[in-house]
Scaffold this motif. Structure first.
Motif, PDB file in Angstrom:
ATOM      1  N   ALA A   1       0.841  -1.190   0.000  1.00  0.00           N
ATOM      2  CA  ALA A   1       0.000   0.000   0.000  1.00  0.00           C
ATOM      3  C   ALA A   1       0.884   1.251   0.000  1.00  0.00           C
ATOM      4  CB  ALA A   1      -0.917  -0.002   1.225  1.00  0.00           C
ATOM      5  N   ALA A   2       0.509   2.233  -0.803  1.00  0.00           N
ATOM      6  CA  ALA A   2       1.286   3.478  -0.911  1.00  0.00           C
ATOM      7  C   ALA A   2       0.325   4.622  -1.212  1.00  0.00           C
ATOM      8  CB  ALA A   2       2.361   3.360  -1.988  1.00  0.00           C
ATOM      9  N   ASP A   3      -0.462   4.988  -0.223  1.00  0.00           N
ATOM     10  CA  ASP A   3      -1.419   6.089  -0.346  1.00  0.00           C
ATOM     11  C   ASP A   3      -0.847   7.280   0.409  1.00  0.00           C
ATOM     12  OD1 ASP A   3      -3.596   7.617  -0.890  1.00  0.00           O
ATOM     13  OD2 ASP A   3      -4.935   6.622   0.524  1.00  0.00           O
ATOM     14  N   PHE A   4      -0.370   8.283  -0.307  1.00  0.00           N
ATOM     15  CA  PHE A   4       0.331   9.391   0.328  1.00  0.00           C
ATOM     16  C   PHE A   4       0.006  10.691  -0.389  1.00  0.00           C
ATOM     17  CE2 PHE A   4       3.041   7.368  -2.814  1.00  0.00           C
ATOM     18  CZ  PHE A   4       3.436   8.432  -3.611  1.00  0.00           C
ATOM     19  N   GLY A   5       0.221  11.793   0.325  1.00  0.00           N
ATOM     20  CA  GLY A   5       0.189  13.110  -0.289  1.00  0.00           C
ATOM     21  C   GLY A   5       1.599  13.542  -0.639  1.00  0.00           C
ATOM     22  N   ILE A   6       1.725  14.509  -1.534  1.00  0.00           N
ATOM     23  CA  ILE A   6       3.043  14.913  -2.016  1.00  0.00           C
ATOM     24  C   ILE A   6       3.171  16.430  -1.950  1.00  0.00           C
ATOM     25  CG2 ILE A   6       2.324  15.008  -4.438  1.00  0.00           C
ATOM     26  CD1 ILE A   6       5.102  13.868  -5.156  1.00  0.00           C
ATOM     27  N   VAL A   7       4.331  16.896  -1.514  1.00  0.00           N
ATOM     28  CA  VAL A   7       4.653  18.325  -1.465  1.00  0.00           C
ATOM     29  C   VAL A   7       5.787  18.562  -2.445  1.00  0.00           C
ATOM     30  CG1 VAL A   7       5.454  20.246  -0.056  1.00  0.00           C
ATOM     31  CG2 VAL A   7       3.906  18.560   0.929  1.00  0.00           C
ATOM     32  N   LEU A   8       5.515  19.288  -3.516  1.00  0.00           N
ATOM     33  CA  LEU A   8       6.505  19.583  -4.545  1.00  0.00           C
ATOM     34  C   LEU A   8       7.103  20.951  -4.268  1.00  0.00           C
ATOM     35  CD1 LEU A   8       4.417  18.424  -7.639  1.00  0.00           C
ATOM     36  CD2 LEU A   8       6.152  17.112  -6.409  1.00  0.00           C
ATOM     37  N   LEU A   9       8.391  21.002  -3.960  1.00  0.00           N
ATOM     38  CA  LEU A   9       9.087  22.259  -3.703  1.00  0.00           C
ATOM     39  C   LEU A   9       9.711  22.731  -5.006  1.00  0.00           C
ATOM     40  CD1 LEU A   9      10.758  21.433  -0.260  1.00  0.00           C
ATOM     41  CD2 LEU A   9       8.532  22.479  -0.738  1.00  0.00           C
ATOM     42  N   ASP A  10       9.118  23.748  -5.597  1.00  0.00           N
ATOM     43  CA  ASP A  10       9.545  24.280  -6.895  1.00  0.00           C
ATOM     44  C   ASP A  10      10.552  25.390  -6.650  1.00  0.00           C
ATOM     45  OD1 ASP A  10       9.840  25.121  -9.453  1.00  0.00           O
ATOM     46  OD2 ASP A  10       7.757  25.739  -9.768  1.00  0.00           O
ATOM     47  N   GLU A  11      11.821  25.130  -6.986  1.00  0.00           N
ATOM     48  CA  GLU A  11      12.903  26.087  -6.737  1.00  0.00           C
ATOM     49  C   GLU A  11      13.504  26.613  -8.030  1.00  0.00           C
ATOM     50  OE1 GLU A  11      15.770  24.341  -4.125  1.00  0.00           O
ATOM     51  OE2 GLU A  11      14.256  23.265  -2.962  1.00  0.00           O
ATOM     52  N   ARG A  12      12.744  26.602  -9.104  1.00  0.00           N
ATOM     53  CA  ARG A  12      13.308  26.973 -10.404  1.00  0.00           C
ATOM     54  C   ARG A  12      13.737  28.435 -10.420  1.00  0.00           C
ATOM     55  NH1 ARG A  12       7.667  26.579 -11.860  1.00  0.00           N
ATOM     56  NH2 ARG A  12       6.798  28.620 -12.384  1.00  0.00           N
ATOM     57  N   VAL A  13      14.782  28.690 -11.204  1.00  0.00           N
ATOM     58  CA  VAL A  13      15.289  30.048 -11.372  1.00  0.00           C
ATOM     59  C   VAL A  13      15.158  30.515 -12.808  1.00  0.00           C
ATOM     60  CG1 VAL A  13      16.884  29.869  -9.435  1.00  0.00           C
ATOM     61  CG2 VAL A  13      17.635  29.142 -11.716  1.00  0.00           C
ATOM     62  N   ALA A  14      14.719  29.648 -13.716  1.00  0.00           N
ATOM     63  CA  ALA A  14      14.549  30.006 -15.125  1.00  0.00           C
ATOM     64  C   ALA A  14      13.228  29.452 -15.617  1.00  0.00           C
ATOM     65  CB  ALA A  14      15.706  29.460 -15.979  1.00  0.00           C
ATOM     66  N   ASP A  15      12.704  30.045 -16.692  1.00  0.00           N
ATOM     67  CA  ASP A  15      11.405  29.644 -17.222  1.00  0.00           C
ATOM     68  C   ASP A  15      11.429  28.245 -17.829  1.00  0.00           C
ATOM     69  OD1 ASP A  15      10.285  32.004 -16.440  1.00  0.00           O
ATOM     70  OD2 ASP A  15      10.541  32.991 -18.387  1.00  0.00           O
ATOM     71  N   ASP A  16      12.597  27.785 -18.308  1.00  0.00           N
ATOM     72  CA  ASP A  16      12.639  26.470 -18.940  1.00  0.00           C
ATOM     73  C   ASP A  16      12.752  25.344 -17.919  1.00  0.00           C
ATOM     74  OD1 ASP A  16      15.160  27.037 -18.089  1.00  0.00           O
ATOM     75  OD2 ASP A  16      16.186  26.471 -19.945  1.00  0.00           O
ATOM     76  N   GLU A  17      12.785  25.671 -16.633  1.00  0.00           N
ATOM     77  CA  GLU A  17      12.769  24.662 -15.584  1.00  0.00           C
ATOM     78  C   GLU A  17      11.335  24.543 -15.064  1.00  0.00           C
ATOM     79  OE1 GLU A  17      17.279  25.162 -13.754  1.00  0.00           O
ATOM     80  OE2 GLU A  17      15.587  26.128 -12.757  1.00  0.00           O
ATOM     81  N   GLN A  18      10.724  23.390 -15.243  1.00  0.00           N
ATOM     82  CA  GLN A  18       9.338  23.184 -14.864  1.00  0.00           C
ATOM     83  C   GLN A  18       9.197  21.863 -14.122  1.00  0.00           C
ATOM     84  OE1 GLN A  18       6.720  25.241 -15.303  1.00  0.00           O
ATOM     85  NE2 GLN A  18       7.957  26.804 -16.296  1.00  0.00           N
TER      86      GLN A  18
END
Length: 603
Positions: free
Chosen positions: A136-153
């Motif tokens: 079983a793998a039921d979890f929430g996710i926190v995505l830390l977006d640290e991009r410094v340029a527009d082409d990083e997504q």
């Protein structure tokens, strides 16, 4: 609650964290766009306080191995026990908790897709090395977006499966601290939200959310489903028994606005029914008909209320207005300028294409096969593949003195992924009366590209063709001084040996590819060849030679671009681009900055 004392954007960010904390696995996840620092740390601390001190959370290392993430064979325990011992992965360990992903913009799309598949199934399945298991793998996710340029997504596979997106850029620590204090003070004054049963969601709310999503260009059904869940959770948060238009507006602000791909069009003012001219009074017959018509009888109180259709339209406008007001300023400026976030990759620049295999680079997993001079043996994975079979091989006489019995089928070799350098080859048409103008554009573009070459690890080469020959006036280099010196004395005039220029580009591209680099061919020409491969003039023969040379480039599979420098887009340049399988760009009045921008987009 002290909502009126908190800035709208900060209040929405705090409300998103509070709603997400009520049921992280149901909402999927939250993306936090902010660089590492005290502001993001304070927001994460607020999120953890909303979750509670006992809530399970784990961080995802950037270069985690597959067997540690998804689970695999415990090598030491298996060899000791003589039977396969399975080791649970990180995703199974965080079941019911929260997975925090730092630098989410650097996740590869392949890894993001596999994590998204686990989130969809709520189970992690492992089938390899002779065994299969599920956890079983039921979890929430926190995505830390640290991009410094527009082409990083952040990979779209994960963004599509989360509910909330928060942007903390531009907020100070003091403003966030004050907002958190007021938010928590409001909770103490008003009391914690009470869980209560909700009545069935009204069709008008669903219609308003769908209308808002269409107006913003949000075409994901997951986003609509998430907006519905947020509107319901908002009603519970404010202790309401039904979902109100205010809850729908909150869902539009928190879920739909950050996903907008186009700016909503302002509704046109609808003119009322045409009125008769002022000098035309109604006749007696018309007046009599109006007085006798029961439809126009205003004495009926039921006609004083607006129709249900009008209510739906009013609700749509309220929800859409709330979503448009919540679109981040940076995203709104891009939408108003006609740009969209679709089609952007998740790479980190134009530092060359990825090559798999070899002996160096980022690990890309293992595969079966014997080790060689071009493939490195993975000892641990080889032992892991052999471990499940040790008990069966114990009675064999093939390995009487061997403690660990390994066969050729157990060999595993390590695969690597490395980015190669990109070399841009400029082929400049130096013939004709307008050659000086085109050379100026090429010089400026080369200088602009070289200014960033150390960051992108690019090199630049220049081939000039005029008269009866095409020559490399600038071999691949990163030296800006050398490039200026080579281009400064280039003369113009003469015929257009286009076929020779394409042959020279192809030869240089092959030599660049043999060095393990990635060539990119950029031709600045009008495509009107008049000198053949043999150096003899003749437009028809020269054009035929140029087409055959362009077909050879297409057969080799090199990336190419043809920039048409003629005053009007010419059919000759378009034909060369088509035969070369190259991108055609008519820029008759292109400047150096425009050429540089398009070349960097192609690299």
């Amino acid at each position: 609650m002290q909502q009126e004392l908190i800035e709208d954007a900060l209040y929405d960010a705090l409300l998103a964290a509070a709603l997400f904390a009520r049921n992280p696995t149901r909402f999927g996840g939250i993306k936090i766009a902010a660089s590492a620092g005290p502001v993001r740390d304070r927001y994460l601390d607020f999120l953890k306080r909303c979750l509670g001190p006992e809530f399970l959370s784990r961080k995802l290392p950037l270069n985690i191995a597959d067997d540690r993430l998804f689970g695999g064979l415990d090598l030491s325990a298996t060899l000791q026990a003589g039977r396969p011992i399975f080791n649970r992965g990180l995703l199974a360990e965080v079941n019911g908790g929260l997975l925090i992903v730092p630098m989410a913009e650097r996740l590869s799309r392949g890894l993001a897709a596999r994590i998204a598949a686990v989130m969809d199934r709520r189970r992690v399945c492992v089938q390899r090395e002779g065994f299969a298991t599920e956890s079983a793998a039921d979890f929430g996710i926190v995505l830390l977006d640290e991009r410094v340029a527009d082409d990083e997504q952040v990979p779209a596979e994960l963004v599509d499966r989360i509910t909330f997106q928060v942007d903390l850029e531009g907020f100070s620590y003091r403003s966030l601290e004050d907002a958190i204090g007021l938010f928590e003070l409001g909770l103490r004054d008003d009391g914690m939200p009470v869980q209560a049963g909700l009545s069935e969601l009204d069709d008008g709310i669903i219609h308003a959310l769908c209308t808002t999503a269409m107006a913003l260009g949000v075409d994901s059904l997951r986003a609509l489903s998430a907006a519905k869940r947020v509107s319901e959770q908002s009603a519970l948060w404010f202790s309401r028994l039904t979902v109100t238009p205010e809850d729908a507006a909150i869902a539009a602000r928190l879920v739909l606005a950050p996903r907008a791909t186009r700016c909503p069009v302002e509704p046109e003012e609808t003119s009322s029914e045409p009125q008769p001219p002022a000098d035309c009074a109604p006749s007696d017959n018309d007046r009599t008909q109006t007085e006798q018509d029961p439809v126009n009888d205003k004495s009926d109180p039921a006609l004083d209320e607006p129709t249900s259709l009008e209510n739906l339209n009013d609700l749509d406008e309220v929800v859409l207005g709330a979503a448009k007001a919540a679109i981040p300023a940076g995203l709104l400026s891009q939408l108003l300028s006609g740009q969209t976030l679709r089609g952007r990759g998740s790479g980190s620049g134009t530092s060359g294409v990825q090559q798999k295999g070899g002996l160096r680079g980022r690990p890309l997993g293992v595969r079966s096969g014997p080790p060689s001079g071009r493939a490195r043996l993975s000892v641990i994975d080889t032992l892991r593949a052999a471990a499940p079979w040790q008990k069966l091989r114990a009675g064999s006489t093939r390995y009487p003195l061997s403690r660990v019995k390994i066969t050729a089928d157990d060999f595993r070799i390590q695969r690597f992924k490395a980015r190669t350098e990109t070399t841009t080859i400029f082929a400049v048409d130096a013939s004709g009366s307008s050659a000086l103008h085109r050379l100026a554009e090429a010089k400026g573009a080369v200088e602009l590209l070289l200014a960033d070459c150390y960051v992108r690890r690019d090199q630049v080469a220049v081939i000039a063709f005029r008269g009866k020959r095409a020559e490399v006036i600038l071999p691949p280099t990163r030296s800006l001084v050398r490039a200026k010196r080579s281009l400064s004395g280039l003369p113009g005039g003469g015929g257009t040996p286009l076929a020779l220029a394409i042959d020279a580009c192809l030869q240089l591209a092959h030599s660049i590819a043999r060095r393990g680099e990635t060539p990119l061919i950029v031709m600045l020409t009008d495509g009107k060849a008049n000198v053949g491969r043999d150096g003899e003039p003749g437009r028809e023969r020269a054009q035929s030679d140029a087409v055959r040379a362009a077909q050879q480039v297409a057969m080799c599979g090199f990336t190419a671009m043809v920039i048409d420098t003629s005053p009007q887009p010419s059919e000759a340049a378009q034909k060369i681009a088509t035969e070369m399988h190259a991108r055609y760009l008519p820029l008759p009045y292109a400047g150096a900055a425009e050429v540089s921008r398009f070349v960097k987009a192609m690299a």
